[in-house]
Design a protein around this motif. Sequence first.
Motif, PDB file in Angstrom:
ATOM      1  N   HIS A 274      48.993  -0.512 -32.314  1.00 47.82           N
ATOM      2  CA  HIS A 274      49.493  -1.738 -33.575  1.00 47.82           C
ATOM      3  C   HIS A 274      48.338  -2.568 -33.942  1.00 47.82           C
ATOM      4  CE1 HIS A 274      52.907  -3.919 -35.012  1.00 47.82           C
ATOM      5  NE2 HIS A 274      52.339  -5.089 -34.283  1.00 47.82           N
ATOM      6  N   PHE A 275      48.048  -2.588 -35.106  1.00 38.79           N
ATOM      7  CA  PHE A 275      46.719  -3.551 -35.295  1.00 38.79           C
ATOM      8  C   PHE A 275      47.184  -4.286 -36.760  1.00 38.79           C
ATOM      9  CE2 PHE A 275      45.449   0.765 -33.942  1.00 38.79           C
ATOM     10  CZ  PHE A 275      44.713   0.583 -32.916  1.00 38.79           C
ATOM     11  N   LYS A 283      43.101   0.855 -40.994  1.00 37.67           N
ATOM     12  CA  LYS A 283      43.883   0.925 -39.911  1.00 37.67           C
ATOM     13  C   LYS A 283      44.145   2.240 -39.415  1.00 37.67           C
ATOM     14  CE  LYS A 283      47.494  -1.826 -40.427  1.00 37.67           C
ATOM     15  NZ  LYS A 283      48.737  -2.964 -40.601  1.00 37.67           N
ATOM     16  N   LEU A 284      44.061   2.344 -38.150  1.00 36.01           N
ATOM     17  CA  LEU A 284      44.206   3.621 -37.272  1.00 36.01           C
ATOM     18  C   LEU A 284      45.853   3.635 -36.771  1.00 36.01           C
ATOM     19  CD1 LEU A 284      43.434   6.177 -35.589  1.00 36.01           C
ATOM     20  CD2 LEU A 284      43.009   4.755 -33.641  1.00 36.01           C
ATOM     21  N   VAL A 299      35.467   7.756 -32.392  1.00 33.27           N
ATOM     22  CA  VAL A 299      34.690   6.171 -32.636  1.00 33.27           C
ATOM     23  C   VAL A 299      34.607   5.787 -33.935  1.00 33.27           C
ATOM     24  CG1 VAL A 299      32.725   4.727 -31.861  1.00 33.27           C
ATOM     25  CG2 VAL A 299      33.454   6.898 -30.375  1.00 33.27           C
ATOM     26  N   VAL A 300      33.994   6.681 -34.823  1.00 36.20           N
ATOM     27  CA  VAL A 300      33.695   6.059 -36.022  1.00 36.20           C
ATOM     28  C   VAL A 300      34.713   6.276 -37.092  1.00 36.20           C
ATOM     29  CG1 VAL A 300      31.841   5.939 -37.875  1.00 36.20           C
ATOM     30  CG2 VAL A 300      31.171   6.303 -35.419  1.00 36.20           C
ATOM     31  N   TRP A 301      35.134   5.397 -37.703  1.00 35.65           N
ATOM     32  CA  TRP A 301      36.254   5.267 -38.644  1.00 35.65           C
ATOM     33  C   TRP A 301      35.827   6.382 -39.780  1.00 35.65           C
ATOM     34  CZ3 TRP A 301      40.947   5.210 -38.848  1.00 35.65           C
ATOM     35  CH2 TRP A 301      41.797   5.154 -40.224  1.00 35.65           C
ATOM     36  N   GLU A 302      36.553   7.410 -40.065  1.00 38.94           N
ATOM     37  CA  GLU A 302      36.067   8.364 -41.103  1.00 38.94           C
ATOM     38  C   GLU A 302      35.940   7.846 -42.218  1.00 38.94           C
ATOM     39  OE1 GLU A 302      38.423  12.320 -41.560  1.00 38.94           O
ATOM     40  OE2 GLU A 302      39.380  10.432 -42.977  1.00 38.94           O
TER      41      GLU A 302
END
Length: 443
Positions: A274-275, A283-284, A299-302
Amino acid sequence: MTKIAIIGAGPCGLSMLRSFEQAEKKGEKIPEIVCFDKQDDWGGLWNYSWRTGSDQYGDPVPNSMYRYLWSNGPKECLEFADYSFDEHFGQPIPSFPPREVLYDYILGRVKKGNLKNKVKFNTTVTNVTYIDNKFSVSYRDKKENKILNDTFDYVVVSTGHFSVPFIPEYPGMKSFPGRIMHSHDFRDAEEFRGKNVIVLGSSYSAEDVALQCHKYGAKSVTIGYRHNPMGFKWPNGMKEVYHLDKLVGNKAIFKDGHEQEADAVILCTGYLHHFPFLSEDLKLKTHNRLYPPKLYKGVVWENNHKLMYLGMQDQFHTFNMFDCQAWYARDVIMGKIKIPNETEVQSDINKWVAMEEKLENPDQMIDFQTEYTKELHSLSDYPKIDFELIRKHFKEWEHHKVEDIMTYRNKSFSSPVTGSIGPVHHTPWETAMDDSLKTFLNK
Ligand SMILES: Cc1cc2nc3c(=O)[nH]c(=O)nc-3n(C[C@H](O)[C@H](O)[C@H](O)COP(=O)(O)OP(=O)(O)OC[C@H]3O[C@@H](n4cnc5c(N)ncnc54)[C@H](O)[C@@H]3O)c2cc1C
Ligand SMILES: NC(=O)c1ccc[n+]([C@@H]2O[C@H](COP(=O)([O-])OP(=O)(O)OC[C@H]3O[C@@H](n4cnc5c(N)ncnc54)[C@H](OP(=O)(O)O)[C@@H]3O)[C@@H](O)[C@H]2O)c1
């Protein structure tokens, strides 16, 4: 100067701070760092709070730790490569420490430096957007009740994902005369002494909350699983039955026809990633799994390589995996690691997700996360640690649990950092009621 925001000063945020500190010690120029945490101190979930519901500033309490929690895996599997248990405690200690002992260890290496002054406590990040190649970050100083803003080149999300409970509803809950709660709000098993307790779920919280209630004197503990039972040999007074159908008065009725009088229902039904503070494009969105998609190297946001997420995986490996992620993220931020082109990023993520989707049992899951962590480890200068030994320990630990769920915490393992063997604890877990640091370390 590059400026980075670290959101969360739990184990992942602390790994991030430590990774930069180590680079600085080697003479490297590190970015300006601001770390935010909405709690009043660092340590994340390990900074135990008696509070449930909201805190004194009206914020939801993020903490899900409970008083008598002991490590559910061997401490040797989570040991920091750059700071061994032997170094911290000055002697080998048993393999399954209680919460207070692990908390002391987690903080040991970060307390030695000047890292605390990089953290803004009682500060909740409320909004993050990416505009004109910068992150605009809004945060609330809870004590002053003020919203402030700043801009950053990189953002590291290390907010954990075991803080916002997933709370399902079953028929009859509204009229149930007893207590209904989620494991997020579980603090003290003493509350259930002499009570008939229903525990829903079939993962680590269900297993451990049920065992806690039994250990501290519940009259009966009935675990309702939804898909697969945990299947351990439960002691007298505990049983595992198939899926709750409904509550009728104070009776729990299960789908296998089983009926049980109940004083309390504890929902060990997991947590939500929850972000609310992140804009949609950052947002993941995932459930609790070993390889959440859209994260290169986990780790790294695509879609934006200046945004990193740490510790968003379901976890066998914890603290040393968080370290490997942090060291990797640090080197991306410092330009030592180059992210490949979009096609390669995509195909790497797809490869791991496809492998994850084929996993069938805990041994395969352990292998998967060990391979992932080993790969990350090979990409930075995180110190040497024996991941093959950790893999072996995890599998042995799983088998100990199957052999006897009541005694697995009395076993000993060897350190992947120093090789020393955890001594047998002076009191078996089942009868160790005082689990303070002082008593635990007392020989
Ligand atoms: C009940 C329970 C028991 C566990 N037991 C074990 C165990 O025995 N061994 C083990 O290895 N792992 C255990 N874990 C797993 C746990 O996930 C890790 O140990 C570890 O705490 C994860 O660290 P983290 O930094 O990702 O998250 P957290 O520890 O949750 O820390 C996140 C931090 O981010 C802060 N934060 C969140 N949102 C914001 C925001 N918007 N602004 C500012 N700050 C924010 C929070 O206040 C918190 O301090 C357990 C988890 C739970 C729920
Ligand atoms: N140190 C310790 O002893 C300790 C203790 C507690 C927790 N932990 C840690 O805490 C973390 C979170 O564990 P967790 O168990 O809370 O979450 P989790 O591993 O995500 O498991 C969630 C559980 O909820 C069940 N569930 C979801 N919806 C349900 C429903 N409607 N009805 C019944 N069951 C439902 C799921 O069952 P399905 O499989 O059917 O979906 C699953 O078993 C883990 O990292 C764990 O290691 C550690």
